[in-house]
Design a protein around this motif. Structure first.
Motif, mmCIF file in Angstrom:
data_model
loop_
_atom_site.group_PDB
_atom_site.id
_atom_site.type_symbol
_atom_site.label_atom_id
_atom_site.label_comp_id
_atom_site.label_asym_id
_atom_site.label_seq_id
_atom_site.Cartn_x
_atom_site.Cartn_y
_atom_site.Cartn_z
ATOM 1 N N THR A 119 0.747 -1.090 0.083
ATOM 2 C CA THR A 119 -0.055 -0.049 -0.070
ATOM 3 C C THR A 119 0.720 1.247 -0.090
ATOM 4 O O THR A 119 0.393 2.236 -0.710
ATOM 5 C CB THR A 119 -0.900 0.031 1.084
ATOM 6 N N GLY A 120 1.717 1.301 0.861
ATOM 7 C CA GLY A 120 2.780 2.498 0.816
ATOM 8 C C GLY A 120 3.481 2.562 -0.427
ATOM 9 O O GLY A 120 3.682 3.776 -0.836
ATOM 10 N N LEU A 121 4.171 1.682 -1.043
ATOM 11 C CA LEU A 121 4.834 1.840 -2.268
ATOM 12 C C LEU A 121 3.816 2.103 -3.439
ATOM 13 O O LEU A 121 4.307 2.868 -4.292
ATOM 14 C CB LEU A 121 5.382 0.412 -2.598
ATOM 15 N N SER A 122 2.556 1.924 -3.389
ATOM 16 C CA SER A 122 1.741 2.311 -4.528
ATOM 17 C C SER A 122 1.564 3.633 -4.724
ATOM 18 O O SER A 122 1.427 4.426 -5.597
ATOM 19 C CB SER A 122 0.379 1.509 -4.432
ATOM 20 N N ARG A 123 1.602 4.505 -3.234
ATOM 21 C CA ARG A 123 1.482 5.982 -3.221
ATOM 22 C C ARG A 123 2.777 6.695 -3.338
ATOM 23 O O ARG A 123 3.003 7.515 -3.975
ATOM 24 C CB ARG A 123 0.924 6.244 -1.865
ATOM 25 N N ALA A 124 3.899 5.955 -2.856
ATOM 26 C CA ALA A 124 5.222 6.813 -2.690
ATOM 27 C C ALA A 124 6.069 6.633 -3.942
ATOM 28 O O ALA A 124 6.827 7.489 -4.173
ATOM 29 C CB ALA A 124 6.033 6.530 -1.525
ATOM 30 N N ALA A 125 5.903 5.265 -4.404
ATOM 31 C CA ALA A 125 6.407 4.937 -5.565
ATOM 32 C C ALA A 125 5.858 4.977 -7.008
ATOM 33 O O ALA A 125 6.543 4.680 -8.048
ATOM 34 C CB ALA A 125 7.417 3.618 -5.439
ATOM 35 N N GLY A 126 4.488 4.900 -7.013
ATOM 36 C CA GLY A 126 3.840 4.781 -7.957
ATOM 37 C C GLY A 126 4.236 3.313 -8.676
ATOM 38 O O GLY A 126 3.884 3.414 -10.127
ATOM 39 N N VAL A 127 4.258 2.300 -8.149
ATOM 40 C CA VAL A 127 4.399 1.076 -8.701
ATOM 41 C C VAL A 127 3.411 -0.103 -8.119
ATOM 42 O O VAL A 127 3.291 0.260 -6.981
ATOM 43 C CB VAL A 127 5.926 0.641 -8.483
ATOM 44 N N ASP A 128 2.991 -0.867 -8.658
ATOM 45 C CA ASP A 128 2.085 -1.810 -8.472
ATOM 46 C C ASP A 128 2.992 -3.033 -7.928
ATOM 47 O O ASP A 128 3.764 -3.560 -8.542
ATOM 48 C CB ASP A 128 1.185 -2.295 -9.491
ATOM 49 N N THR A 129 2.670 -3.458 -6.605
ATOM 50 C CA THR A 129 3.052 -4.347 -5.770
ATOM 51 C C THR A 129 2.330 -5.435 -5.349
ATOM 52 O O THR A 129 1.283 -5.132 -4.685
ATOM 53 C CB THR A 129 4.009 -3.874 -4.343
ATOM 54 N N SER A 130 2.556 -6.759 -5.651
ATOM 55 C CA SER A 130 1.732 -7.683 -5.264
ATOM 56 C C SER A 130 2.381 -8.590 -4.326
ATOM 57 O O SER A 130 3.591 -8.622 -4.097
ATOM 58 C CB SER A 130 1.304 -8.519 -6.490
ATOM 59 N N LEU A 131 1.739 -9.445 -3.574
ATOM 60 C CA LEU A 131 2.018 -10.508 -2.617
ATOM 61 C C LEU A 131 2.229 -11.902 -3.025
ATOM 62 O O LEU A 131 1.389 -12.196 -3.357
ATOM 63 C CB LEU A 131 1.387 -10.071 -1.319
ATOM 64 N N LYS A 132 3.196 -12.591 -2.561
ATOM 65 C CA LYS A 132 3.360 -13.849 -2.977
ATOM 66 C C LYS A 132 3.370 -14.415 -1.587
ATOM 67 O O LYS A 132 4.295 -14.328 -0.648
ATOM 68 C CB LYS A 132 4.808 -14.327 -3.672
ATOM 69 N N TRP A 133 2.330 -15.395 -1.374
ATOM 70 C CA TRP A 133 2.148 -15.880 0.155
ATOM 71 C C TRP A 133 3.458 -16.591 0.509
ATOM 72 O O TRP A 133 4.128 -17.354 -0.178
ATOM 73 C CB TRP A 133 1.070 -16.771 0.154
ATOM 74 N N PRO A 134 4.142 -16.400 1.697
ATOM 75 C CA PRO A 134 3.348 -15.458 2.802
ATOM 76 C C PRO A 134 3.984 -14.046 2.715
ATOM 77 O O PRO A 134 3.024 -12.923 3.192
ATOM 78 C CB PRO A 134 3.597 -16.197 4.045
ATOM 79 N N ASN A 135 4.990 -13.710 2.231
ATOM 80 C CA ASN A 135 5.558 -12.438 2.653
ATOM 81 C C ASN A 135 6.861 -12.150 1.580
ATOM 82 O O ASN A 135 7.569 -11.295 1.925
ATOM 83 C CB ASN A 135 6.189 -12.448 4.027
ATOM 84 N N ASP A 136 6.508 -12.475 0.388
ATOM 85 C CA ASP A 136 7.528 -12.014 -0.636
ATOM 86 C C ASP A 136 6.680 -10.640 -1.541
ATOM 87 O O ASP A 136 5.457 -10.754 -1.740
ATOM 88 C CB ASP A 136 7.748 -13.035 -1.752
ATOM 89 N N LEU A 137 7.509 -9.647 -1.756
ATOM 90 C CA LEU A 137 6.980 -8.710 -2.539
ATOM 91 C C LEU A 137 7.373 -8.698 -4.073
ATOM 92 O O LEU A 137 8.604 -8.824 -4.267
ATOM 93 C CB LEU A 137 7.708 -7.294 -1.771
ATOM 94 N N LEU A 138 6.285 -8.623 -4.919
ATOM 95 C CA LEU A 138 6.665 -8.858 -6.255
ATOM 96 C C LEU A 138 6.489 -7.461 -7.001
ATOM 97 O O LEU A 138 5.330 -6.732 -6.786
ATOM 98 C CB LEU A 138 5.637 -10.132 -6.791
ATOM 99 N N VAL A 139 7.175 -7.316 -7.941
ATOM 100 C CA VAL A 139 6.848 -6.212 -8.893
ATOM 101 C C VAL A 139 6.815 -6.861 -10.439
ATOM 102 O O VAL A 139 7.278 -7.939 -10.579
ATOM 103 C CB VAL A 139 7.925 -5.129 -8.793
ATOM 104 N N THR A 140 6.666 -6.141 -11.457
ATOM 105 C CA THR A 140 6.629 -6.397 -12.681
ATOM 106 C C THR A 140 7.693 -5.688 -13.414
ATOM 107 O O THR A 140 7.647 -4.635 -13.405
ATOM 108 C CB THR A 140 5.254 -5.977 -13.564
ATOM 109 N N VAL A 141 8.485 -6.755 -13.935
ATOM 110 C CA VAL A 141 9.660 -6.264 -14.715
ATOM 111 C C VAL A 141 9.716 -6.744 -16.392
ATOM 112 O O VAL A 141 9.712 -8.011 -16.283
ATOM 113 C CB VAL A 141 11.152 -6.699 -13.978
#
Length: 306
Positions: A119-141
């Motif tokens: 949530t914080g990165l979507s606002r501060a970085a303007g990048v969509d971040t999704s979650l891989k269970w349980p706690n990996d942070l994913l971006v699209t490259v």
């Protein structure tokens, strides 16, 4: 405690300036707020280990410890986490949910941190971040999912030092658990170039075309988001439904709706479709024989979209 203001290496990489600890404190350590202290060190082995030691000595809730470089950072399953100095955000926070939150709800803290970071990165970085269970942070490259960060939670009991690892282990507790603390560590690749990635499947905010790579801005956004989500979760007594946490996690979880392979403790494996995250934060799989399995610990590999 070393603050990197006067370091000779301050301008050794003009693209990667040090964090401004004074401004961060001014914007985050506020009367009545969650964050009670904020320290930045030039280098350490692991912010989780260091902060867990402070927790064992009775440190107050809301302590934040940030390292410009980690030399022995840990990911899930004790995997090593490392990156060039000042190329990311490597920090830990100390939380003491207290008597209002049952210890069995502590297992939601790594998932809560994931929602807060995304949530914080979507606002501060303007990048969509999704979650891989349980706690990996994913971006699209380049159209592919890449891991850009991870979260690790350790339980620390007063006088005993760091506890076990993330997930279900965080839920374990015995008598006197009211004094327990949870140290949540977050590692995020910010400015890493393709040539600096530890593995080809990794990513960074820079490679995901984030609109901002200013680490001060990103850290403020993430910590403010974490403060908000943690406050709502604790006010709800740790109830993931009442606090809205379970719904938010499900909405951001890239694992759901996919065929996945769960590598479980003891060498066991399950292959099935990820269909839900239950009230205990466990991933629910449906295997080929139609049986539902709740997975509380282990490693999950995304096989394909369903």
């Amino acid at each position: 405690m070393t603050e990197p203001h006067a370091s000779q290496s301050r301008w050794s990489d003009l693209e990667r300036p040090p964090l401004n600890v004074r401004e961060l404190r001014r914007g985050l350590v506020l009367p009545g707020g969650l964050w009670t202290s904020l320290d930045v060190v030039a280098e350490t082995g692991s912010t989780n280990s260091d902060l867990a030691a402070r927790a064992a000595g009775g440190a107050a809730e809301g302590a934040v410890l940030i390292a410009e470089e980690q030399t022995a950072g840990r990911g899930r399953l004790d995997r090593r986490w490392s990156a060039p100095a000042r190329s990311g955000l490597f920090f830990s926070v100390l939380l003491r949910p207290g008597p209002d939150v049952p210890v069995e709800r502590y297992g939601w803290l790594p998932l809560l941190a994931g929602v807060a970071v995304a949530t914080g990165l979507s606002r501060a970085a303007g990048v969509d971040t999704s979650l891989k269970w349980p706690n990996d942070l994913l971006v699209t490259v380049d159209g592919e999912e890449r891991k850009a960060g991870g979260i690790l939670a350790d339980r620390a009991v007063l006088g005993t030092g760091p506890g076990p690892g993330p997930g279900a282990a965080v839920q374990a507790a015995g008598p006197g658990a009211g004094g327990d603390a949870v140290v949540v560590g977050i590692g995020l690749n910010v400015s890493l170039k393709a040539s600096e990635l530890p593995v080809p499947t990794a990513g960074s905010l820079a490679l995901a075309n984030a609109v901002s790579l200013d680490r001060d801005t990103l850290l403020r956004g993430v910590l403010r988001s974490l403060e908000r989500w943690y406050g709502e979760w604790r006010t709800a007594g740790g109830d993931p439904g009442l606090s809205g946490l379970q719904e938010a996690y499900v909405a951001q979880c890239a694992t759901l709706g996919r065929t996945v392979r769960a590598e479980l403790p003891g060498g066991r494996e399950l292959l099935g479709e990820a269909v839900a995250v239950d009230v205990d934060g466990r991933l629910v799989l449906v295997t080929g024989d139609g049986v539902r399995h709740a997975v509380g610990a282990g490693d999950v590999v995304h096989a394909r979209a369903v």
